[in-house]
Design an enzyme around this catalytic site. Structure first.
Site, PDB file in Angstrom:
ATOM      1  N   GLU A 195     -20.185 -60.023  28.179  1.00 15.28           N
ATOM      2  CA  GLU A 195     -20.977 -61.213  27.865  1.00 15.28           C
ATOM      3  C   GLU A 195     -20.997 -61.596  26.395  1.00 15.28           C
ATOM      4  O   GLU A 195     -21.184 -62.762  26.067  1.00 15.28           O
ATOM      5  CB  GLU A 195     -22.426 -61.000  28.344  1.00 15.28           C
ATOM      6  N   SER A 475     -69.697 -42.974  74.437  1.00 11.74           N
ATOM      7  CA  SER A 475     -69.862 -41.517  74.399  1.00 11.74           C
ATOM      8  C   SER A 475     -69.303 -40.870  73.147  1.00 11.74           C
ATOM      9  O   SER A 475     -69.471 -39.667  72.945  1.00 11.74           O
ATOM     10  CB  SER A 475     -69.209 -40.894  75.627  1.00 11.74           C
TER      11      SER A 475
END
Length: 804
Positions: A195, A475
C-alpha cells in the site's frame, strides 16, 4: 529614437484618456495579491482549525470499544465430570481449532487425549498465562492434566472463555485494540510493501506517486490509479470525520490532514492508529474495524496466530473489503491474496519456499464468525443485563470497552437448548396448544447460573420465560413445607406417621377448604418421606397447618425473596413464580443448606483488563441446622426419584446420578414443573402455554422430560449426601430396631433425635404395608402425586399408559 518611441507608445497605450487609471498589469498584480491574501486568510485559519481537530481526535486515540460478555473459563482438574464430546463443545465455543495444539488457540485430539494450547487472558482474579497442556478424559471424568512445558501433573488448568455477546454503543463497530508490537511483523512490513512503500520516508503525501498516478489516469482517460499513502487512508477512514466521496474539497482536506498528522506524530503511532481503525469487513449492521477484530472475523484466530497466506489476504482486503470479500467473492479474494504474496516475495519479506507453499494454500476462511455475533444467547444475556443494572446503567455498558465475565457454561447451555427443542417437538400434537419453556441451570457449589433458556426459539430475543414468566408452581413448593417440619426434630422426622385422610381447613366467614389427592383416594397413615415422595396433598396440608402458612411465607421470602400470600393454599403452591425464582429457592437445598445468591455475572473488567467489580463471592458456610434439614429433604427427594413421582428418571438411565427432584403441576395441567439436582448442577424447568391453556402435561410428562434430556448428555457428578449430623436407624412402627428385623426400613434422623429402640416384633404385616415407599402398594404404582396420578409414565421399561 525607436527606444524612446516604444516607451512613449507603451506609456500611452497603458493609460486611459485622463492618464490617472492603473495599468492592466497593476490590476493583475493587485488581483493576484488580493487572491493570495484571501486564500491565506482562509487557508491559515482553516489549517489551524484542522490542526486542532487532529490534536483532539487523533491525539486522544479514543475509539468506541464494545463491551464484551464472556462465558466462564473452563477449569480442567482431575476428577471433573467430563467426556470428550463435551470438552470438544467447550473448545469449539471458545473458537479453538483442531490444528495440532502447538499454537495458542489450537488443540489436537486422540480419542480421550487432548493436547491444548491455551491463550492467555484476563480473569476476575488476575492474568491467566497461556500454556500447553495434556488432558486425559476417561470414564466420564478428567483422569489427568499435565503441563507439557514442565512435563509435570498440575492441579488445575484454566482455558480462556468463549465470547457470548457484544454490547455496542451508538456505532455498531467491532474493534479490538492492539499495540503496534502485538501486530505480526509480516503484517506491518507487508502492508507497506503493498500500500505505501515510501511510508517511512514521505511527509504524509507521496508527491512522486501522485504525479505518476496523474499521468496514468490522464493516459487512461479515467481515474485508474490512486496515490493515497497510509496516512491519507487513515485520515479518510472515519477517525477524523472525512467522508469517502470523490471531490476536490475532500481530497484537499485529506492532504492537509495527512500533512498535519505526519508533522505531529511519529510513524509508529500512525501505524498503530491505522491498524486499529482500518475498515476490513461487514456483518449485518456490524462494521469490522482493525486488524485484530478482522482476524477473528475472517479466520476465527487471534492476530498473533495468522500464517503467511492469512496475513496476505488481510492486507489484500484493505483495498476493498466488499469487493474482495472472501466469503462472497472467493476467486477475486484469492487472486488479490496471491498478488500480495507476490509483492512480499518481490520485496524479500518471504522466501521462495514460503511463497511456493502459501500460494497453493486455500483461503481458510471461517464460514461462521460466531465469536463476532452481537448476542448468541439472548435469554442469558438478558439475565446478565438485569444483574448489572443496579451498578451499570444500560448506556454506561454499551460501547464502554468493558469485559463482563459471566458464569455461563457453553456445554450446559447447548445441552439445555437442545433438550428444550427436542422435547417440545416430541410433545407437540394437534390436541395440545403451542408449548413454550423456560429453564435455569445453576452450579450447586457457588450459585453461578450456567445456562438459561427463555423460549423454544432460543436464538431470538424477546419474552424471557426463565425470568419473566410468572406461573403457579404447584407441588414444587412442598419440600419447603417439609423443611420447616424437619427443622423441629423433636416433633417430626422422615419416619413420622402422617395422616393422609380427608382434611378440612377453616378459612373463616363460614368457608372451608377441602383439598384432595389427585387420584381421588386417601392413603391413611403414611411415612413423612413417602408423603413427600408421592406428593400427597392431604398429608402435606396437615403438616403445613402445623408449621403454619405464615412460616412458609417467611421461609420462601428469606431464601428467594418470594412474596407469597400467607394463606393455607400456599401449602400446595398457590403462588406464581418464575423458573429463576424457583431456582433461587431450590439452590438452598441443592447447595446443602447454603444461602447462595444466584448470579450470572462473576465480575466486570475495565478496559485495562483489571477487575472493577466482582460478584463471585464465596458463599457463607451453611448453618448446622440448615445443612441437616437440607440433607433430610434431599434424601426424601432422592426417594421421589427412585420410588415416587420422578421414578421415570431411573427408567431413563439416570439412576446412576442419584438425583433428587420434585415434580409440580398447576390445576388442570396448565403448568408442568420439575426441579432436580445432581452433585454439580441444579435445573428448574417450566413447560406450558403462553395463553395459560390446558396442556394435559404433568410435571413428569413435560418438564421432567426436558430435565432428563439435559442430564442424559451433560456430564455431572452423582449426588452424594453426607451423613454428617445424621443418624441412620432401622425402624418398625414408631421404634428403632435391628436391621435384621423383617419389614424394617432405614431412615435418617437428626443425631440425638432417633426414636427409642425396641427389639424385633413377631413377624406381622407392618403399618408400612400401607407405605408407598416399601410395601406392596409400590409394586403397582398406587398412590400418585396431585401432579402425577395413574396416567404418569410407568417405571422401568414399561411404556406409559395413555393420558386421560
Amino acid at each position: 529614437m525607436a527606444r524612446i518611441d516604444y516607451d512613449e507608445d507603451e506609456h500611452h497605450d497603458d493609460s486611459d484618456e485622463n492618464g490617472s487609471a492603473p495599468s492592466w498589469r497593476r490590476r493583475l498584480v493587485t488581483w493576484a495579491l488580493a487572491a493570495v491574501g484571501l486564500g491565506l486568510g482562509f487557508l491559515i485559519p482553516y489549517t489551524l482549525y484542522l490542526n486542532h481537530e487532529v490534536g483532539q481526535r487523533f491525539g486522544q486515540l479514543q475509539w468506541q470499544i464494545p463491551t464484551r460478555v464472556y462465558a466462564r473459563p473452563l477449569e480442567l482438574a482431575p476428577g471433573l465430570a467430563l467426556d470428550p464430546a463435551t470438552l470438544k463443545t467447550e473448545l469449539d465455543a471458545a473458537s479453538y481449532r483442531e490444528d495440532g495444539g502447538e499454537r495458542p488457540g489450537t488443540y489436537a485430539r486422540e480419542g480421550g487425549k487432548f493436547t491444548i494450547a491455551s491463550r492467555g487472558f484476563n480473569d476476575v482474579d488476575g492474568v491467566v498465562q497461556p500454556r500447553r497442556i495434556e488432558v486425559i478424559v476417561s470414564g466420564g471424568r478428567v483422569a489427568g492434566v499435565r503441563d507439557l512445558t514442565t512435563r509435570k501433573a498440575i492441579r488445575v488448568a484454566r482455558l480462556d472463555p468463549a465470547r457470548i455477546a457484544t454490547l455496542y454503543g451508538q456505532k455498531q463497530e467491532e474493534r479490538r485494540l492492539v499495540r503496534i508490537e502485538e501486530v505480526p511483523e509480516l503484517l506491518v512490513t507487508g502492508l507497506q510493501a503493498v500500500e505505501d512503500r515510501d511510508f517511512n520516508h514521505h511527509i504524509g503525501i507521496d508527491i512522486s506517486g501522485m504525479i505518476r498516478a496523474a499521468f496514468k489516469n490522464v493516459a487512461a482517460g479515467r481515474a485508474k490509479q490512486g496515490a493515497s499513502t497510509l496516512t491519507q487512508q487513515l485520515a479518510r477512514s472515519g477517525l477524523l470525520g472525512i467522508g469517502q466521496e470523490q471531490t476536490l474539497t475532500r481530497k484537499g482536506k485529506e492532504i492537509i490532514y495527512a500533512l498535519l498528522i505526519e508533522a505531529r506524530y511519529d510513524k509508529r503511532t500512525i501505524l498503530e492508529a491505522y491498524f486499529n481503525q482500518v475498515y476490513l469487513g461487514q456483518r449485518g449492521s456490524q462494521a469490522i474495524h482493525g486488524v485484530a477484530a478482522a482476524s477473528e472475523f475472517w479466520f476465527g484466530r487471534d492476530l498473533r496466530d495468522l500464517n503467511t497466506e492469512q496475513v496476505a489476504l488481510l492486507i489484500g482486503i484493505v483495498r476493498g473489503p466488499s469487493y474482495y470479500d472472501p466469503r462472497r467473492n472467493p476467486e477475486r479474494a484469492l487472486q488479490r491474496r496471491n498478488f500480495v504474496l507476490g509483492e512480499m516475495l518481490e520485496t524479500q519479506l518471504i522466501k521462495q519456499e514460503e511463497y511456493d507453499r502459501a500460494i497453493k494454500a486455500p483461503l481458510e476462511i471461517t464460514q461462521n464468525p460466531g465469536n463476532i455475533a452481537a448476542n448468541r444467547f439472548p435469554a442469558y444475556v438478558d439475565l446478565v443485563r438485569r444483574q448489572l443494572a443496579r451498578d451499570y446503567p444500560a448506556d454506561a455498558l454499551a460501547g464502554a470497552g468493558l469485559s463482563v465475565m459471566s458464569g455461563m457454561s457453553p456445554s450446559a447451555q447447548a445441552q439445555a437448548e437442545g433438550a428444550v427443542a427436542r422435547t417440545l417437538k416430541s410433545l407437540d400434537n394437534k390436541r395440545r396448544p403451542p408449548l413454550q419453556s423456560g429453564l435455569v441451570v445453576t452450579d450447586v457449589h457457588n450459585g453461578e447460573v450456567v445456562a438459561v433458556v427463555g423460549s423454544r426459539e432460543f436464538t431470538q430475543p424477546g419474552f424471557n420465560r426463565a425470568v419473566e414468566a410468572q406461573r403457579p408452581v404447584g407441588s414444587l413448593l412442598k419440600p419447603f413445607v417439609y423443611l420447616l417440619a424437619l427443622a423441629r426434630p423433636s416433633e417430626f422426622n422422615l419416619a413420622s406417621w402422617i395422616d393422609d385422610s380427608p382434611v378440612t381447613v377453616k378459612l373463616g366467614r363460614g368457608r372451608n377448604w377441602n383439598p384432595g389427592n389427585s387420584d381421588g383416594r386417601s392413603h391413611g397413615l403414611v411415612r413423612m418421606v413417602d408423603a413427600l415422595a408421592m406428593s400427597y396433598n392431604q398429608a402435606t396440608v396437615r403438616i403445613g397447618m402445623q408449621v403454619s402458612p405464615e412460616s412458609i411465607g417467611e421461609l420462601v421470602q428469606k431464601l428467594a425473596g418470594i412474596q407469597a400470600p400467607n394463606n393455607p393454599s400456599l401449602i400446595l403452591g398457590a403462588v406464581d413464580q418464575s423458573p429463576y425464582a424457583m431456582a433461587q429457592l431450590y439452590q438452598f437445598l441443592a447447595s446443602g443448606g447454603e444461602v447462595q445468591p444466584l448470579h450470572a455475572v462473576r465480575g466486570v473488567l475495565g478496559a485495562d483488563g483489571k477487575a472493577v467489580k466482582r460478584y463471585d463471592k464465596e458463599p457463607a458456610p451453611a448453618q448446622e441446622g440448615d445443612a441437616i434439614a437440607a440433607r433430610l429433604i434431599t434424601i426424601a427427594l432422592q426417594q421421589a426419584v427412585t420410588n415416587g413421582t420422578g421414578r421415570q428418571l431411573v427408567g431413563d438411565g439416570l439412576g446412576r446420578l442419584s438425583p433428587a427432584g420434585k415434580t409440580g403441576t398447576s390445576n388442570d395441567g396448565r403448568d408442568s414443573w420439575f426441579a432436580g439436582w445432581t452433585g454439580d448442577h441444579l435445573a428448574v424447568i417450566w413447560v406450558g402455554n403462553d395463553q395459560n391453556q390446558t396442556t394435559g402435561l404433568y410435571g413428569a410428562t413435560g418438564a421432567m422430560r426436558v430435565w432428563s434430556a439435559i442430564f442424559s448428555r451433560l456430564p455431572t457428578a452423582p449426588l452424594k449426601v453426607t451423613d454428617k449430623g445424621l443418624d441412620w436407624q432401622s425402624v418398625i412402627g414408631t421404634s428403632t430396631t435391628d436391621a435384621a428385623c423383617v419389614g424394617a426400613r432405614r431412615f435418617p434422623f437428626v443425631a440425638g433425635f432417633a426414636p427409642q429402640y425396641a427389639p424385633c416384633p413377631e413377624p406381622q404385616p407392618e403399618a408400612g404395608a400401607e407405605e408407598s415407599g416399601g410395601g406392596w402398594r409400590s409394586w403397582f404404582g398406587i398412590g400418585k402425586d396431585k401432579d402425577e396420578p395413574a396416567r404418569e409414565p410407568a417405571p422401568s421399561n414399561n411404556p406409559p399408559p395413555p393420558e386421560q
